[in-house]
Design a protein around this motif. Structure first.
Motif, PDB file in Angstrom:
ATOM      1  N   ARG A  79       0.838  -1.195   0.000  1.00 12.46           N
ATOM      2  CA  ARG A  79       0.000   0.000   0.000  1.00 12.46           C
ATOM      3  C   ARG A  79       0.878   1.252   0.000  1.00 12.46           C
ATOM      4  NH1 ARG A  79      -2.318   2.859   3.745  1.00 12.46           N
ATOM      5  NH2 ARG A  79      -4.125   4.124   3.336  1.00 12.46           N
ATOM      6  N   ASP A 101      -0.972  11.195  -1.872  1.00 11.68           N
ATOM      7  CA  ASP A 101      -2.233  10.931  -2.578  1.00 11.68           C
ATOM      8  C   ASP A 101      -2.246  11.521  -3.981  1.00 11.68           C
ATOM      9  OD1 ASP A 101      -2.962   9.860  -0.175  1.00 11.68           O
ATOM     10  OD2 ASP A 101      -4.898  10.888  -0.046  1.00 11.68           O
ATOM     11  N   TRP A 130       4.853   9.518   8.273  1.00 11.79           N
ATOM     12  CA  TRP A 130       4.162   9.011   7.093  1.00 11.79           C
ATOM     13  C   TRP A 130       3.909   7.509   7.205  1.00 11.79           C
ATOM     14  CZ3 TRP A 130       1.159  10.692   3.495  1.00 11.79           C
ATOM     15  CH2 TRP A 130       0.913   9.914   2.364  1.00 11.79           C
ATOM     16  N   ASP A 133       1.107   6.898   9.775  1.00 10.49           N
ATOM     17  CA  ASP A 133      -0.201   7.269   9.244  1.00 10.49           C
ATOM     18  C   ASP A 133      -0.641   6.288   8.173  1.00 10.49           C
ATOM     19  OD1 ASP A 133      -0.403   9.329  10.963  1.00 10.49           O
ATOM     20  OD2 ASP A 133      -0.099  10.929   9.503  1.00 10.49           O
ATOM     21  N   SER A 134       0.321   5.825   7.384  1.00 11.09           N
ATOM     22  CA  SER A 134      -0.015   4.859   6.334  1.00 11.09           C
ATOM     23  C   SER A 134      -0.390   3.507   6.919  1.00 11.09           C
ATOM     24  CB  SER A 134       1.170   4.682   5.380  1.00 11.09           C
ATOM     25  OG  SER A 134       1.413   5.881   4.685  1.00 11.09           O
ATOM     26  N   LEU A 136      -2.407   2.890   9.290  1.00 14.62           N
ATOM     27  CA  LEU A 136      -3.766   2.835   9.819  1.00 14.62           C
ATOM     28  C   LEU A 136      -4.510   1.649   9.200  1.00 14.62           C
ATOM     29  CD1 LEU A 136      -5.987   4.345  11.476  1.00 14.62           C
ATOM     30  CD2 LEU A 136      -6.561   5.522   9.360  1.00 14.62           C
ATOM     31  N   PHE A 138      -3.573  -1.480   9.393  1.00 14.20           N
ATOM     32  CA  PHE A 138      -2.686  -2.619   9.138  1.00 14.20           C
ATOM     33  C   PHE A 138      -2.093  -3.094  10.460  1.00 14.20           C
ATOM     34  CE2 PHE A 138      -2.696  -0.322   5.141  1.00 14.20           C
ATOM     35  CZ  PHE A 138      -2.786  -1.336   4.197  1.00 14.20           C
ATOM     36  N   ASN A 281      -4.231  -1.793  -4.239  1.00 13.87           N
ATOM     37  CA  ASN A 281      -4.264  -0.345  -4.046  1.00 13.87           C
ATOM     38  C   ASN A 281      -2.997   0.177  -3.354  1.00 13.87           C
ATOM     39  OD1 ASN A 281      -5.572   2.283  -3.717  1.00 13.87           O
ATOM     40  ND2 ASN A 281      -5.615   1.750  -1.545  1.00 13.87           N
ATOM     41  N   PHE A 282      -2.502   1.310  -3.825  1.00 13.14           N
ATOM     42  CA  PHE A 282      -1.398   1.968  -3.138  1.00 13.14           C
ATOM     43  C   PHE A 282      -1.608   3.471  -3.188  1.00 13.14           C
ATOM     44  CE2 PHE A 282      -0.201   1.489  -7.564  1.00 13.14           C
ATOM     45  CZ  PHE A 282       0.352   2.724  -7.905  1.00 13.14           C
ATOM     46  N   THR A 283      -0.988   4.167  -2.262  1.00 10.35           N
ATOM     47  CA  THR A 283      -1.184   5.610  -2.181  1.00 10.35           C
ATOM     48  C   THR A 283      -0.600   6.295  -3.410  1.00 10.35           C
ATOM     49  OG1 THR A 283      -1.157   5.535   0.219  1.00 10.35           O
ATOM     50  CG2 THR A 283      -0.698   7.669  -0.814  1.00 10.35           C
TER      51      THR A 283
ATOM     52  N   LEU C 296     -13.182   3.568   7.459  1.00 10.34           N
ATOM     53  CA  LEU C 296     -12.077   2.931   8.172  1.00 10.34           C
ATOM     54  C   LEU C 296     -12.483   1.585   8.756  1.00 10.34           C
ATOM     55  CD1 LEU C 296     -10.548   6.038   9.994  1.00 10.34           C
ATOM     56  CD2 LEU C 296     -10.041   5.115   7.725  1.00 10.34           C
ATOM     57  N   ALA C 301      -8.840   1.139   5.771  1.00 11.66           N
ATOM     58  CA  ALA C 301      -7.948   2.175   5.245  1.00 11.66           C
ATOM     59  C   ALA C 301      -7.099   1.651   4.101  1.00 11.66           C
ATOM     60  CB  ALA C 301      -7.051   2.710   6.363  1.00 11.66           C
ATOM     61  N   ARG C 302      -6.866   0.345   4.073  1.00 10.57           N
ATOM     62  CA  ARG C 302      -5.965  -0.168   3.038  1.00 10.57           C
ATOM     63  C   ARG C 302      -6.522   0.026   1.635  1.00 10.57           C
ATOM     64  NH1 ARG C 302      -4.747  -6.037   4.460  1.00 10.57           N
ATOM     65  NH2 ARG C 302      -4.806  -5.191   6.561  1.00 10.57           N
ATOM     66  N   HIS C 303      -7.825   0.191   1.538  1.00 10.83           N
ATOM     67  CA  HIS C 303      -8.402   0.430   0.217  1.00 10.83           C
ATOM     68  C   HIS C 303      -8.425   1.919  -0.130  1.00 10.83           C
ATOM     69  CE1 HIS C 303      -9.414  -3.731  -0.225  1.00 10.83           C
ATOM     70  NE2 HIS C 303     -10.060  -3.729   0.925  1.00 10.83           N
ATOM     71  N   LEU C 304      -7.922   2.723   0.789  1.00  8.78           N
ATOM     72  CA  LEU C 304      -7.893   4.173   0.558  1.00  8.78           C
ATOM     73  C   LEU C 304      -6.449   4.602   0.424  1.00  8.78           C
ATOM     74  CD1 LEU C 304     -10.426   5.036   3.367  1.00  8.78           C
ATOM     75  CD2 LEU C 304     -10.875   5.041   0.900  1.00  8.78           C
ATOM     76  N   GLU C 305      -6.246   5.859   0.062  1.00  6.09           N
ATOM     77  CA  GLU C 305      -4.888   6.371   0.027  1.00  6.09           C
ATOM     78  C   GLU C 305      -4.596   7.008   1.384  1.00  6.09           C
ATOM     79  OE1 GLU C 305      -4.034   8.277  -3.655  1.00  6.09           O
ATOM     80  OE2 GLU C 305      -4.842   6.565  -4.767  1.00  6.09           O
ATOM     81  N   ALA C 306      -3.328   7.136   1.687  1.00  9.55           N
ATOM     82  CA  ALA C 306      -2.945   7.415   3.072  1.00  9.55           C
ATOM     83  C   ALA C 306      -3.404   8.787   3.578  1.00  9.55           C
ATOM     84  CB  ALA C 306      -1.438   7.283   3.220  1.00  9.55           C
ATOM     85  N   GLU C 307      -3.275   9.827   2.754  1.00  9.27           N
ATOM     86  CA  GLU C 307      -3.661  11.155   3.246  1.00  9.27           C
ATOM     87  C   GLU C 307      -5.168  11.244   3.429  1.00  9.27           C
ATOM     88  OE1 GLU C 307      -1.091  14.676   1.633  1.00  9.27           O
ATOM     89  OE2 GLU C 307      -1.190  13.125   0.094  1.00  9.27           O
ATOM     90  N   PHE C 308      -5.894  10.634   2.516  1.00 11.14           N
ATOM     91  CA  PHE C 308      -7.347  10.625   2.631  1.00 11.14           C
ATOM     92  C   PHE C 308      -7.757   9.902   3.915  1.00 11.14           C
ATOM     93  CE2 PHE C 308     -11.467   8.634   1.965  1.00 11.14           C
ATOM     94  CZ  PHE C 308     -12.226   9.704   1.547  1.00 11.14           C
ATOM     95  N   ALA C 309      -7.152   8.741   4.149  1.00 14.59           N
ATOM     96  CA  ALA C 309      -7.476   7.967   5.354  1.00 14.59           C
ATOM     97  C   ALA C 309      -7.139   8.770   6.606  1.00 14.59           C
ATOM     98  CB  ALA C 309      -6.713   6.648   5.343  1.00 14.59           C
ATOM     99  N   ARG C 310      -6.047   9.505   6.540  1.00 13.55           N
ATOM    100  CA  ARG C 310      -5.660  10.324   7.695  1.00 13.55           C
ATOM    101  C   ARG C 310      -6.718  11.392   7.965  1.00 13.55           C
ATOM    102  NH1 ARG C 310       0.219  12.372   7.455  1.00 13.55           N
ATOM    103  NH2 ARG C 310      -0.475  13.590   5.673  1.00 13.55           N
ATOM    104  N   ARG C 311      -7.241  11.977   6.902  1.00 11.45           N
ATOM    105  CA  ARG C 311      -8.287  12.995   7.097  1.00 11.45           C
ATOM    106  C   ARG C 311      -9.527  12.382   7.726  1.00 11.45           C
ATOM    107  NH1 ARG C 311      -6.384  15.043   2.021  1.00 11.45           N
ATOM    108  NH2 ARG C 311      -8.097  14.143   0.846  1.00 11.45           N
ATOM    109  N   GLN C 313      -9.606   9.781   9.601  1.00 10.60           N
ATOM    110  CA  GLN C 313      -9.259   9.431  10.968  1.00 10.60           C
ATOM    111  C   GLN C 313      -9.384  10.652  11.891  1.00 10.60           C
ATOM    112  OE1 GLN C 313      -5.165   8.488  11.474  1.00 10.60           O
ATOM    113  NE2 GLN C 313      -5.442   7.521  13.460  1.00 10.60           N
TER     114      GLN C 313
END
Lengths: 396, 545, 517
Positions: A79, A101, A130, A133-134, A136, A138, A281-283, C296, C301-311, C313
């Protein structure tokens, strides 16, 4: 571990400092984050020559290292980064980038896959914020281990010979981007066939308390094959010759960018080969898919600049004298006897038929001159010796 | 030029109040060739930017005490260095913890990162993201500091042009940047920090900047923005860095006055203005408390709009709506100050001897709850029992402030009410307030009290009475979004012009607000000159930021 | 040809039902998956004591989307009102009650200036709330200001403000971010009026009257017209009508079908996993659960991108409102309240400082020792709610933060006592008539209805989570970054309250996306 008095020494010695400082006849240091490494020990061109002719040792300890493990480690890594980490098998190393993103590169680095599901991520910048936060959602553990691992880069044609002499039996069979562990001085020495010079070479990883033993045994073993310490200046020459990009130099890490639009995507850094849309999916995925469909803003070029002056701080012009980009890295390459440069240019420039020029300001005996130098596009590294990829690795 | 015969003197412009903004306006007008007079109520100039010897041998910056926001464009345009101004950065700061440790804000980035990591490894890296995001906001607002806010309801060419400029700056932020900006202006500092930091101590360490001078708590929406009034300055390109004016904050006023006088401007002290004179809708001059009339077609007031509109103008000439707006303008006293002469250097055992941050700004609140409770006290009309202190020892950096070996301590205190549960401050209140502050200092510096030779206690009441800041509000008006930009001081009056022709506001109650920035003064001068058809000469800010 | 897989609506709260009805009307195969035994979510009626029924969470209707009511023929499907246009009555322990009826305020101690100010205030609030109402009629635009096409919907938002005229436009731009306390002080001297109006601005919020942005909250509440009404049979009747409307349109409602997660294939939602283990293929999912839980929890969250998931959260969603239900053997007598006003909307908020002080403890994870309340006795106008001669009291009680430091299990009985004490101060004889008391803390609400943080509005209703920021940029137009997954809860635009608008707009967005090439 850290005391409140840490401020009394703003910049730290690396675990090899006792040896690097003894060897540093120029007393010339470079600040790499909160550590010092030698800029040069004796003479930059002799260090460079030793790299391409025998072998050199570079103190890599300040490189940022994160250990990542736990049940979801692979899913998390996949991811995080743009390439398919499932393809990096245990005992292998992979170069990668990771994006925000918007599909803008945060940093590049290497993934070391130890045992199944245990990874180390080596990078230029610290990433704990980072990475956490990434993480989350996992089940992973992320631990920054920069100061817990001392590292040396041993690079050059006789590097394999030096390691064999040090007793690393069978090291010649290690393939590029492979890694192996050897018993050493009562501990384990991790050796990976990786590097930043584009030559045959290895990186050696060990606990800090064994650092000096490693240095001493390595120089003992290497003395017969021309081993020398090397500083950052010679490394930089080889880095550009190899055509490698560097964070903060050839691209602005996306998590440091204050001004919008100053960052670059993997495509814009000639790293499309690292982007795998066929994995989960990946960021940055959706932004990169969009970019792939709609086109990029920039292109990274490798330029062979005519003449013998380096393209320092140069703009790149098209044939109509319009600025279309900037040089980000440059060097006079002793290996290919050419002024070479990395540049970032606006699309669509940099097509095979485009005539590009760079403006070079140079001075001889305080008289300044300016010239427009024509550039030739080079695909891939400027210099890549065959030994780099040979397995078994040659003796010299 | 002197006529002598006519007792009524005539000027091109009169500036009421010799605060830093009044002096800045006057200097720019004088530089443009206007005959300018500054009238100051006190016997000294500077307003809240003063250096005063209140204990023999000790110079106090007894109101404002540090300098970062002063716009370099103004510094340069008025040649303030030639007039003696020198800004000296000081190093970093500290938040002490109750368990005897501290979080140090070191100047060196790697050391600072390591220091945060000592308390929370994640937060050390999050600090990078925090710095980036906050710097984005600084960049956005900096581009607006030396410009006059547009009237969003106007269709005038100039307003539309400025709105377009604003829109462009906004669009330049990018889509996500726009969202982040809207959130930034509506979030509390606590919520903003929670998006970066896990550690309560780290959050507390960064919180102070969100509430200094502000009658709001760390959980009040809108306080994230106040951060900018402490971050958007710079000392020689070091964004967010703070420094001292060598010789105290009075050096700023002195240099501005020097610039003004070098352009032929005049300053009269002990000259309180009683009324602004007008004929119809046109300003004609002022009358002093002494009865003396001084004529001018232009009057700039460095005072806040309450004092200017409700105090100095003929009330009959004012629309009731304007009176209501001026009344509703929020100026809330929420801070106080102690200026202390010390017999020697106080020690802070947590720091030990010779600590580089000893000369930085020292703080004592190590949790968000302590910040918020400090505010709750203020809401109840009390000074905080456990206040937020911003403590500095300027004499460690600036050798001109005290006799050698002695020290001057400046202690800014948040929160302090303008009235104590509805009544005026008494001497007993002041003593008790002082003891509250001393007690907090003693928690980290045992024996500190024994060093005290003299302490000046400044509550909002002193600030109001001496400096003329209503309720003792250091920003001359709350820095909440409803009172910012085109709402500052209130809609329809954000372009520095008052209700009469020739009347202008030039104080911190106007855009871009408080802090020793001098931007309101410069912007007001530009408007005056614009009305005269020659707006050139007042810098609009550097575009290549 | 096999039948196309259905669209699942996750959660049968009012927004889920509205969305289901609209999609079914548009010819889609729709199945609502509801975890509970009955659909309704926060708009439900339950029997909390033998013979005593009460609206479980929301107990007054004040902003129901009229277009929804009309489109779905809710009246025809059985929605009837026990009472409409309730008056608001501010109680006091030592003085007569203050009665607000439309734009008039009356009661003890009000002088002419305050009565006049109230009229002006209500008029101004109505004008400004109309701007919000206009914004609430359509999905919020994105602020990608890169071209005229993006700018047009933004300009539309601006036009609603511009249309106010110069004076009001300026005023709205000024007050939008202000605290309601500051705003009220500009109008009133009466502490009583200010207290009651301050309460309106902070009901359901993690905010006090002095918190910036509460003027906005006050306008948001008024955007639905500002009139309070009570359905016959409690709020559950509204849900029942919505169920009938949705079913009539062809939607299927499956209760006791708790969704455990979504199946995602190649970036698209392909199925729904039930807690029972069953997996159902779908052509799309619209979630009426709150955004955090949807994105979430169920999606991951794994199906989302990290910054979006952070928002997501960092969404602010700490509930502060508890619900108190009392079964009473007789009608209570409130101090200073006329008997004929007993069925109105009763407020305990004697002044704005009281409300602010009630909020203070919430900031430290404590409950108010002197809470504020919005009280209603449904049984006064609706005999179906209680046995004859007996009464039901329903009260929203603040502040009771979800994240109570002491933990709710330990504090529950003490807080109930605090609530009863507060009530007893206003109605001295009340305690003796209590047959049964039920307290639902935000923790209970979180547990019972499944809302993150027990927050009624599925996320704080504040400027930093409004319009294109609700719930977060990237999901503010109902579509999420994962294809086929939409949001329709109160956590989306225009937000909380029993409106139905999010459900309606989400359905429209889904259909528009399907139609787009």
């Amino acid at each position: 571990m850290m005391t409140r008095e840490h401020y009394q020494q703003a910049v730290y010695p690396t675990p090899f400092h006792a040896r690097t400082s003894a060897a540093n006849t120029l007393n010339l240091w470079h600040r790499w984050k909160d550590c010092t490494v030698a800029d040069a020990y004796s003479d930059v061109s002799m260090e460079y020559t030793a790299l391409r002719n025998a072998c050199t040792v570079f103190d890599l300890s300040p490189m940022t290292k994160h250990r990542i493990d736990g049940p979801d480690a692979l899913a998390f890594m996949n991811r995080l980064v743009t390439r398919d980490v499932a393809k990096i098998k245990p005992g292998r190393v992979g170069y990668t980038v990771w994006c925000d993103d918007q599909g803008q590169v945060i940093d590049d680095g290497t993934i070391f896959h130890f045992d199944a599901g245990v990874y180390r991520l080596c990078s230029q910048e610290r990433q704990l914020d980072w990475l956490q936060d990434s993480a989350l959602g996992f089940d992973v553990r992320i631990h920054e281990e920069t100061t817990e691992v001392a590292a040396l880069a041993l690079q050059g044609p006789t590097s394999c010979a030096a390691l064999k002499r040090m007793g690393l039996t069978g090291i010649e069979t290690l393939t590029p981007f492979g890694m192996r562990s050897f018993p050493f001085a009562g501990t384990q020495l991790q050796v990976s066939r990786t590097g930043f010079t584009g030559d045959l070479g290895y990186e050696l990883w060990i606990e800090p308390e064994h650092a000096l033993v490693l240095w001493d045994r390595l120089f003992d073993a290497g003395s017969a094959v021309g081993i020398k310490p090397m500083g950052t200046l010679a490394l930089e020459m080889s880095r550009v010759e190899a055509g490698f990009i560097q964070a903060g130099v050839d691209f602005l890490p996306a998590d440091r960018a204050v001004r919008p639009g100053r960052t670059r995507s993997p495509f814009e850094l000639d790293l499309a080969w690292l982007v795998d849309f066929n994995k989960p999916n990946f960021t940055g995925r959706s932004a990169l898919l969009r970019e792939q469909a709609e086109g990029s803003r920039y292109r990274l070029l490798r330029l062979d600049v005519e003449g013998n002056k380096v393209a320092k701080d140069a703009f790149v012009y098209n044939s109509r004298q319009k600025v279309v980009g900037v040089v980000t890295s440059y060097v006079w390459s002793p290996a290919v006897k050419a002024s070479v440069a990395l540049a970032s240019v606006e699309m669509p420039w940099g097509r095979p038929d485009d005539e590009l020029l760079v403006d070079i300001y140079y001075q001889k005996e305080l008289q300044w001159n300016r010239k427009m130098a024509r550039c030739r596009l080079v695909a891939g590294p400027f210099y890549t010796p065959a030994r780099r990829k040979m397995t078994p690795a040659p003796e010299f | 030029m002197s006529s002598g015969a006519n007792s009524n003197q005539r000027y091109d412009a009169i500036v009421i109040g010799a605060g830093h903004n009044g002096l800045t306006s006057a200097a720019f007008l004088a530089r443009a060739g206007l005959k300018v007079l500054v009238l100051e109520r006190n016997s000294y100039i500077g307003g809240a930017a003063v250096s005063r010897e209140l204990h023999q041998g000790w110079i106090y910056s007894n109101c404002s005490y540090v300098c970062s926001l002063l716009r370099p464009e103004i510094y340069r345009a008025l040649d303030l260095a030639r007039h003696g101004l020198q800004i000296v950065p000081y190093g970093g700061g500290v938040t002490f913890t109750r368990d005897g440790d501290y979080l140090g804000g070191y100047v060196d980035k790697d050391v600072k990162r390591r220091e945060i990591a000592r308390h929370n490894a994640h937060d050390a890296d999050a600090w990078q993201r925090y710095s980036r995001d906050t710097m984005r906001q600084c960049r956005f607002i900096r581009s607006l500091l030396l410009r006059t806010p547009p009237d969003p309801t106007s269709l005038k060419l100039r307003d539309l042009r400025e709105l377009l400029y604003l829109g462009k700056r906004f669009a330049d932020l990018g889509e996500q940047g726009i969202y982040d900006t809207i959130r930034f202006y509506t979030l509390s500092i606590a919520d903003y920090l929670a998006e970066y930091y896990e550690s309560d101590l780290v959050r507390a360490n960064f919180s102070g900047s969100g509430i200094i001078g502000t009658a709001l708590g760390v959980h009040s929406p809108g306080t994230a923005y106040v951060l900018l009034h402490h971050y958007m300055g710079d000392v020689d390109g070091q964004a967010g860095a703070w420094g001292y004016a060598r010789g105290g904050m009075g050096a700023v006023s002195k240099a501005l006055a020097g610039a003004l006088q070098s352009f032929g401007g005049e300053i009269r002290c002990d000259a309180p203005v009683e009324k602004v004179l007008n004929r119809g809708r046109q300003v004609t001059g002022v009358v002093l408390a002494s009865g003396e009339e001084i004529l001018a077609d232009r009057v700039l007031s460095n005072l806040d709009p309450k004092r200017t509109f409700l105090g100095l103008l003929d009330q009959k000439s004012l629309e009731p709506e304007l009176v209501a707006k001026a009344r509703n303008f929020k100026i809330r006293g929420s801070s106080g100050k102690l200026n202390i002469a010390l017999d020697g250097l106080p020690e802070f055992p947590a720091l030990g001897r010779n600590h580089p941050l000893h000369c930085g700004d020292l703080h004592f609140l190590d949790s968000m709850a302590r910040f918020e409770r400090a505010y709750d006290d203020w809401k109840d009309g009390r000074w905080s029992r456990d206040p937020y202190l911003d403590l500095l020892i300027p004499s460690m950096t600036d050798p001109t402030m005290t006799p050698a070996g002695k020290h001057y301590m400046s202690v800014f205190v948040q929160y302090v009410p303008p009235k104590v549960q509805g009544r005026d401050w008494t001497q007993a209140d002041r003593d008790a307030f002082r003891d509250t502050v001393f007690d907090q200092i003693e928690t980290q510096s045992p024996g500190f009290r024994k060093l005290v030779l003299h302490a000046e206690v400044r509550t909002p009441q002193e600030l109001e009475n001496e400096v003329g800041l209503t309720e003792g509000n250091i920003f001359q008006g709350e820095l909440t979004v409803d009172q910012l930009f085109f709402n500052r001081p209130f809609p329809g009056f954000a372009q520095y012009r008052g209700p009469l022709r020739g009347l202008y506001l030039c104080g911190s109650a106007t855009h871009p607000g408080g802090g020793v920035m001098a931007a309101p003064g410069a912007n007001a001068a530009r408007e005056v000159l614009l009305d005269l058809g020659r707006p050139e000469g007042v810098p609009e800010g550097w575009s290549d930021d | 040809m096999t039948e196309r897989a259905p669209i699942f609506i996750v959660g049968g709260g009012h927004n889920g039902l509205v969305c289901a009805a609209y999609l079914a009307r548009a010819g889609r195969r729709v199945v609502v998956l509801e975890a509970a035994e009955r659909a309704g979510g926060c708009a439900a009626t339950h029997e909390f004591h033998s013979g005593f029924r009460v609206s479980s969470i929301a107990h007054l209707l004040y902003g129901l989307d009229m277009q929804v009511a009309g489109d779905l023929n809710l009246t025809q499907h059985g929605l009837a009102y026990a009472q409409q246009n309730l008056r608001s009555v501010a109680l006091h322990t030592a003085a007569d009650a203050l009665v607000f009826d439309g734009d008039s305020a009356s009661g003890a101690g009000l002088d002419a200036a305050d009565r006049d100010a109230f009229q002006r205030f209500v008029a101004a609030r109505r004008r400004f709330a109309a701007v919000l109402a206009c914004w609430h009629a359509a999905p919020p635009p994105r602020l990608a200001l890169s071209g005229w096409r993006d700018a047009l919907p933004v300009a539309k938002l601006g036009w609603a403000v511009r249309r106010l005229g110069r004076k009001d436009m300026r005023e709205l731009l000024r007050i939008a971010t202000m605290s309601v306390d500051d705003w009220l002080n500009e109008y009133f001297t009466s502490a009583r009026i200010k207290g009651a109006l301050a309460l309106d601005a902070v009901l359901g919020a993690w905010a006090g009257p002095r918190s910036g942005g509460t003027v906005f909250a006050s306008l948001h509440r008024a955007a639905g017209g500002g009139a309070y009404s009570v359905p016959q049979g409690g709020m559950g009747s509204l849900s029942a009508a919505l169920v009938r409307a949705a079913t009539a349109a062809g939607a299927e409602i499956r209760c006791q079908a708790r969704v455990a997660g979504f199946e995602v294939v190649a970036g698209r939602v392909s199925g729904v996993r039930l807690a029972s283990g069953e997996t159902l293929a779908c052509s799309g999912v619209v979630s009426a659960l709150d955004p955090q839980q949807t994105l979430l929890g169920l999606l991951g969250a794994r199906h989302l991108e990290a910054e979006f998931a952070r928002r997501v959260q960092h969404l602010r969603a700490t509930g502060t409102a508890a619900k108190l239900h009392l079964a009473l053997s007789r009608a209570p007598e409130f101090h200073g309240l006329k008997t004929q006003d007993l069925g109105e909307r009763l407020l305990i908020a004697p002044d704005a400082d009281y409300v602010e002080r009630a909020f203070n403890p919430a900031k430290y994870g404590e409950y108010s020792p002197q809470p504020v309340m919005e009280i209603h006795l449904p049984s006064i106008h609706d005999a179906s709610m209680a046995p004859a001669g007996q009464q039901v009291l329903s009260a929203v009680v603040q502040y009771a933060p979800h994240n109570l430091a002491a933990g709710w299990p330990a504090a529950r009985s003490r807080f109930l006592e605090t609530c009863l004490e507060t009530l007893a101060r206003h109605a001295p004889g009340l305690r003796a008539s209590i047959l049964h008391a039920e307290l639902l803390t935000p923790a209970d609400i979180a547990e019972r209805v499944g809302i993150t943080g027990g927050h009624w509005h599925h996320g704080e209703l504040a400027l930093d989570q409004y319009l294109m920021l609700r719930p977060v940029p990237g999901a503010a137009q109902y579509a999420t970054p994962v294809a086929g997954l939409f949001l329709c809860s109160a956590g989306t635009h225009p937000g909380g309250g029993v409106l139905g608008t999010p459900g309606r707009l989400a359905a429209a967005q889904l259909l528009a996306r399907e139609a787009a090439p």
